[in-house]
Design an enzyme around this catalytic site. Structure first.
Site, PDB file in Angstrom:
ATOM      1  N   GLU A  43      -9.469  12.445   8.343  1.00 41.80           N
ATOM      2  CA  GLU A  43      -9.311  13.812   7.847  1.00 41.80           C
ATOM      3  C   GLU A  43     -10.626  14.589   7.920  1.00 41.80           C
ATOM      4  OE1 GLU A  43      -6.992  13.424   3.880  1.00 41.80           O
ATOM      5  OE2 GLU A  43      -7.605  11.434   4.512  1.00 41.80           O
TER       6      GLU A  43
ATOM      7  N   GLU B 231     -10.527   3.938   3.934  1.00 34.40           N
ATOM      8  CA  GLU B 231      -9.607   4.727   3.111  1.00 34.40           C
ATOM      9  C   GLU B 231     -10.007   4.534   1.655  1.00 34.40           C
ATOM     10  OE1 GLU B 231      -5.491   3.862   4.156  1.00 34.40           O
ATOM     11  OE2 GLU B 231      -5.625   5.304   5.828  1.00 34.40           O
TER      12      GLU B 231
ATOM     13  N   THR C 267      -4.738   6.433   0.361  1.00 31.42           N
ATOM     14  CA  THR C 267      -5.944   7.259   0.413  1.00 31.42           C
ATOM     15  C   THR C 267      -5.851   8.413  -0.569  1.00 31.42           C
ATOM     16  OG1 THR C 267      -6.023   6.753   2.755  1.00 31.42           O
ATOM     17  CG2 THR C 267      -7.459   8.523   1.983  1.00 31.42           C
TER      18      THR C 267
ATOM     19  N   GLN D 241      -3.655   1.961  15.314  1.00 28.26           N
ATOM     20  CA  GLN D 241      -2.567   2.515  14.494  1.00 28.26           C
ATOM     21  C   GLN D 241      -1.708   3.511  15.282  1.00 28.26           C
ATOM     22  OE1 GLN D 241      -4.081   4.219  10.842  1.00 28.26           O
ATOM     23  NE2 GLN D 241      -2.077   4.839  10.093  1.00 28.26           N
TER      24      GLN D 241
ATOM     25  N   TYR E  62       2.226   2.244  15.474  1.00 24.65           N
ATOM     26  CA  TYR E  62       2.870   2.462  14.179  1.00 24.65           C
ATOM     27  C   TYR E  62       4.339   2.858  14.244  1.00 24.65           C
ATOM     28  CZ  TYR E  62       2.940   7.620  13.955  1.00 24.65           C
ATOM     29  OH  TYR E  62       3.213   8.938  14.152  1.00 24.65           O
TER      30      TYR E  62
ATOM     31  N   ASP F 103       0.837  -1.198   0.000  1.00 22.09           N
ATOM     32  CA  ASP F 103       0.000   0.000   0.000  1.00 22.09           C
ATOM     33  C   ASP F 103       0.873   1.249   0.000  1.00 22.09           C
ATOM     34  OD1 ASP F 103      -2.423   1.271  -0.206  1.00 22.09           O
ATOM     35  OD2 ASP F 103      -2.799   1.314   1.953  1.00 22.09           O
TER      36      ASP F 103
ATOM     37  N   ASP G 176      -9.015   0.404   2.209  1.00 18.33           N
ATOM     38  CA  ASP G 176      -8.014  -0.050   3.179  1.00 18.33           C
ATOM     39  C   ASP G 176      -8.536   0.303   4.583  1.00 18.33           C
ATOM     40  OD1 ASP G 176      -5.646  -0.786   4.441  1.00 18.33           O
ATOM     41  OD2 ASP G 176      -4.685   1.140   4.043  1.00 18.33           O
TER      42      ASP G 176
ATOM     43  N   GLU H  61      -9.309   4.333  -1.919  1.00 15.41           N
ATOM     44  CA  GLU H  61      -8.101   4.065  -2.703  1.00 15.41           C
ATOM     45  C   GLU H  61      -8.451   3.353  -4.012  1.00 15.41           C
ATOM     46  OE1 GLU H  61      -4.817   2.268  -0.692  1.00 15.41           O
ATOM     47  OE2 GLU H  61      -5.360   3.088   1.276  1.00 15.41           O
TER      48      GLU H  61
ATOM     49  N   HIS I 139      -3.560  13.951   1.293  1.00 16.13           N
ATOM     50  CA  HIS I 139      -3.811  13.054   2.421  1.00 16.13           C
ATOM     51  C   HIS I 139      -2.629  13.082   3.396  1.00 16.13           C
ATOM     52  CE1 HIS I 139      -4.976   9.491   4.703  1.00 16.13           C
ATOM     53  NE2 HIS I 139      -3.830   8.910   4.395  1.00 16.13           N
TER      54      HIS I 139
ATOM     55  N   LYS J 102      -4.337  -2.351  10.113  1.00 16.27           N
ATOM     56  CA  LYS J 102      -4.776  -2.355   8.718  1.00 16.27           C
ATOM     57  C   LYS J 102      -4.851  -3.744   8.091  1.00 16.27           C
ATOM     58  CE  LYS J 102      -3.134   2.300   7.598  1.00 16.27           C
ATOM     59  NZ  LYS J 102      -4.099   2.806   6.599  1.00 16.27           N
TER      60      LYS J 102
ATOM     61  N   ARG K 169      -7.798   3.482  13.643  1.00 16.54           N
ATOM     62  CA  ARG K 169      -6.883   4.592  13.947  1.00 16.54           C
ATOM     63  C   ARG K 169      -6.308   4.522  15.356  1.00 16.54           C
ATOM     64  NH1 ARG K 169      -5.747   5.641   8.859  1.00 16.54           N
ATOM     65  NH2 ARG K 169      -7.565   6.338   7.675  1.00 16.54           N
TER      66      ARG K 169
ATOM     67  N   THR L 147      -9.134  -5.797   3.736  1.00 12.56           N
ATOM     68  CA  THR L 147      -8.999  -4.838   2.636  1.00 12.56           C
ATOM     69  C   THR L 147     -10.038  -5.231   1.606  1.00 12.56           C
ATOM     70  OG1 THR L 147      -6.610  -4.740   3.021  1.00 12.56           O
ATOM     71  CG2 THR L 147      -7.409  -3.849   0.936  1.00 12.56           C
TER      72      THR L 147
HETATM   73 MN    MN Z   1      -4.042   2.878   2.904  1.00 13.70          MN
END
Ligand code: MN
Length: 442
Positions: free
Chosen positions: A384, A210, A370, A251, A255, A138, A244, A212, A145, A264, A248, A268
Site C-alpha cells: 500500500e 504486514e 494488516t 501471491q 492466489y 489470518d 505476516d 498485524e 487495507h 505467506k 507479493r 510468520t
Molecule cells: Mn495477513
C-alpha cells in the site's frame, strides 16, 4: 468483558524500579506472559511475566506462594514450556494469577526479597514462540487495507460486496510461526513476470511485511458447538504483535481462486510477549460501524460489542536497513495505525470462526490481518505505502524501498495509552531478511 480493577490502578508502582520508568512497555499494570530461558543455556523453557527490564520466572516462583487453589493451579501451569496449559485454565485463573503477581510485584510487598531471586534480566534471556498453535487463521479486518489493496488490483470496484457482511479469513500455516528475532529467508516460488508467456521458479522480488495483531485463544469449544458472540472474549487469552510476511509476486500469480498459499506460509513472526485481555481492559472503546455500511448480522452483534468491543492499540512499523545498522542509525518509522480502526472486532472474529461448529483450541492463533488506517500514510504494508513498488519510499539514509531488501530488519511495536491510566506496551516483533536459499549450497 474484563473489568477494570485494582491491578490497573495508575497509582501502583513496583519495587522493580525499571518498571516505573516513564514510557516503559512493562509497568506493573501490564504483566504480559512469555516463554523463555537464560540465553545460550540448556535450561528448560518455562513461562514468565515481564516487569520493567526483567522477566519474572514463574516456574522458579513455585506454586507455594499462591494464596488460593486457583492461582496455585495457574502458577503450576507456568512451569510448562508453552503457555497452552495456562491458556486452557480459563479466564478466572488468568485473573487470579494477575491479581497475585500484581500483589507480589508492587512497591512494599512483603515477599519482594524472595520474588527478586526469580527475576532474570530480559537482556540475558532468550524467548520462544509463546504457545503451541495447532491452527493459525489470518483475518482481513481492516477495511482501509482491503480497500487500498483492492484498488491496486480492481480500480473500478476495490471492495468486494461480501466484505461488509463476512469477516474474511484464510487458514494459514502454524509450523512456520517464529518468535521475534528469528531471521526470515526470502522465499523462492513461481513467478509470472509481466509480459512473460510462462512462469519461472525464482526468489521473490516483492517481499513485504504486514502489520498485524495476533489473538491467542484460551479455552476452546467443542466441535459442532459455536461460541456465541456474548461469550467470545471469555475464550481469548491475549494479544501479541504479528508480522505476516508476504511475497507479493508469488501471491499475485497463485492466489486465484483459493487465496494465499506459498506467498505467506514461509514465516510468520510473533512477539514473545502476550498482553492479556485483562491488561487491555482500560483501553476498550465502543465498536462502531459507519452509517453507509449495513449493521452486522445478529450473530455478529451484541450490546457488549457496541459498548466496548474495540481496543485502542497504537501500532507502528519500523525499518532498519543493513546500511543503517552499519552506520549505527536507528530504525526509521514507516507508518502508524490503530487497531480501533478495524472493521471487525476480536469477538466477531471468534464468533464467526466457530459459527459453523468449527472448534478452536487453546493456543490457536488468529491474525487480525494488516491494520491500515484511513489515511494513505497509515498503511500497514509496503504494497500500500509504495503502491505495489511503483512509488518507492525514500529513507532518511538516502536508500529507497519499493519492497524489502536482503538485510532489512522490520520491527513492529504497539502500545496503549489513555488519560488516567498507565501506558502499556507490547515489546516488539522483529525479523531480518536473509538472502534466498541457495540450492548449490553457496
Ligand atoms: Mn495477513
Amino acid at each position: 468483558m474484563r473489568p477494570i480493577d485494582a491491578t490497573h490502578d495508575p497509582g501502583l508502582t513496583s519495587w522493580v524500579s525499571s518498571a516505573n520508568r516513564e514510557g516503559c512497555d512493562f509497568p506493573i499494570q501490564n504483566l504480559p506472559f512469555a516463554v523463555f530461558r537464560r540465553a545460550r543455556s540448556r535450561e528448560p523453557l518455562r513461562c514468565g511475566v515481564a516487569i520493567g527490564d526483567y522477566v519474572l520466572d514463574l516456574a522458579a516462583l513455585g506454586a507455594g506462594i499462591a494464596p488460593d487453589a486457583l492461582s496455585a493451579r495457574a502458577l503450576a501451569a507456568c512451569a510448562e514450556p508453552t503457555l497452552n496449559a495456562l491458556m486452557a485454565l480459563g479466564a478466572p485463573a488468568w485473573r487470579a494469577v494477575r491479581r497475585l503477581l500484581s500483589q507480589l510485584l508492587r512497591a512494599g510487598a512483603r515477599e519482594a526479597e524472595s520474588v527478586a531471586a526469580a527475576l532474570v534480566a530480559q537482556s540475558a534471556a532468550e524467548f520462544a514462540v509463546p504457545a503451541r498453535s495447532g491452527d493459525f487463521t489470518d483475518f482481513y479486518t481492516s477495511i482501509h487495507h482491503a480497500t487500498a489493496v483492492g484498488r491496486l488490483f480492481r480500480p473500478d470496484r476495490p471492495l468486494l460486496p461480501n466484505y461488509a457482511w463476512v469477516p474474511i479469513a484464510y487458514h494459514g500455516r502454524s509450523s512456520s510461526i517464529v518468535v521475534s528475532g528469528t531471521p526470515v529467508r526470502r522465499p523462492r516460488g513461481q513467478l509470472m513476470p509481466r509480459g512473460a508467456l510462462s512462469p519461472c521458479l525464482g526468489a521473490s522480488d516483492q517481499l513485504d511485511y504486514e502489520l498485524e495483531l495476533g489473538v491467542f485463544i484460551g479455552g476452546g469449544n467443542r466441535l459442532g458447538e459455536p461460541i456465541p458472540i456474548e461469550q467470545a472474549e471469555a475464550h481469548v487469552f491475549g494479544l501479541c504483535l504479528l508480522n505476516d510476511w508476504s511475497a507479493r509476486d508469488i501471491q499475485t500469480w497463485e492466489y486465484q481462486p483459493l487465496g494465499p498459499f506459498l506467498a505467506k506460509n514461509f514465516a510468520t513472526t510473533v512477539s514473545p510477549w502476550v498482553v492479556t485481555l485483562e491488561a487491555l481492559a482500560p483501553f476498550r472503546a465502543p465498536w462502531q460501524r459507519a452509517a453507509q455500511h449495513p449493521p452486522p448480522l445478529p450473530y455478529l452483534d451484541s450490546p457488549e460489542l457496541r459498548a466496548a468491543g474495540a481496543v485502542e492499540i497504537e501500532l507502528e512499523v519500523l525499518l532498519q536497513t543493513a546500511l543503517m545498522r552499519a552506520r549505527d542509525q536507528p530504525p526509521e518509522r514507516l507508518s502508524q495505525s490503530n487497531f480501533s480502526d478495524s472493521y471487525w472486532s476480536i469477538a466477531q472474529m471468534v464468533a464467526h470462526h466457530t459459527v459453523n461448529g468449527c472448534n478452536v483450541l487453546p493456543g490457536d492463533l488468529l491474525g487480525t490481518g494488516t491494520q491500515s488506517g484511513p489515511l494513505p500514510e497509515q498503511a500497514g504494508s509496503l504494497l500500500e505505502l509504495t503502491r505495489a513498488g511503483t512509488c518507492p519510499r525514500v529513507l532518511l539514509s538516502g536508500e529507497s524501498r519499493g519492497f524489502l531488501a536482503d538485510g532489512d530488519r522490520v520491527i513492529l511495536r504497539a502500545g496503549c495509552h489513555r488519560p488516567g491510566f498507565v501506558r502499556i506496551g507490547f515489546g516488539e516483533a522483529a525479523g531480518e531478511v536473509l538472502p534466498p536459499w541457495d540450492p548449490s549450497g553457496g
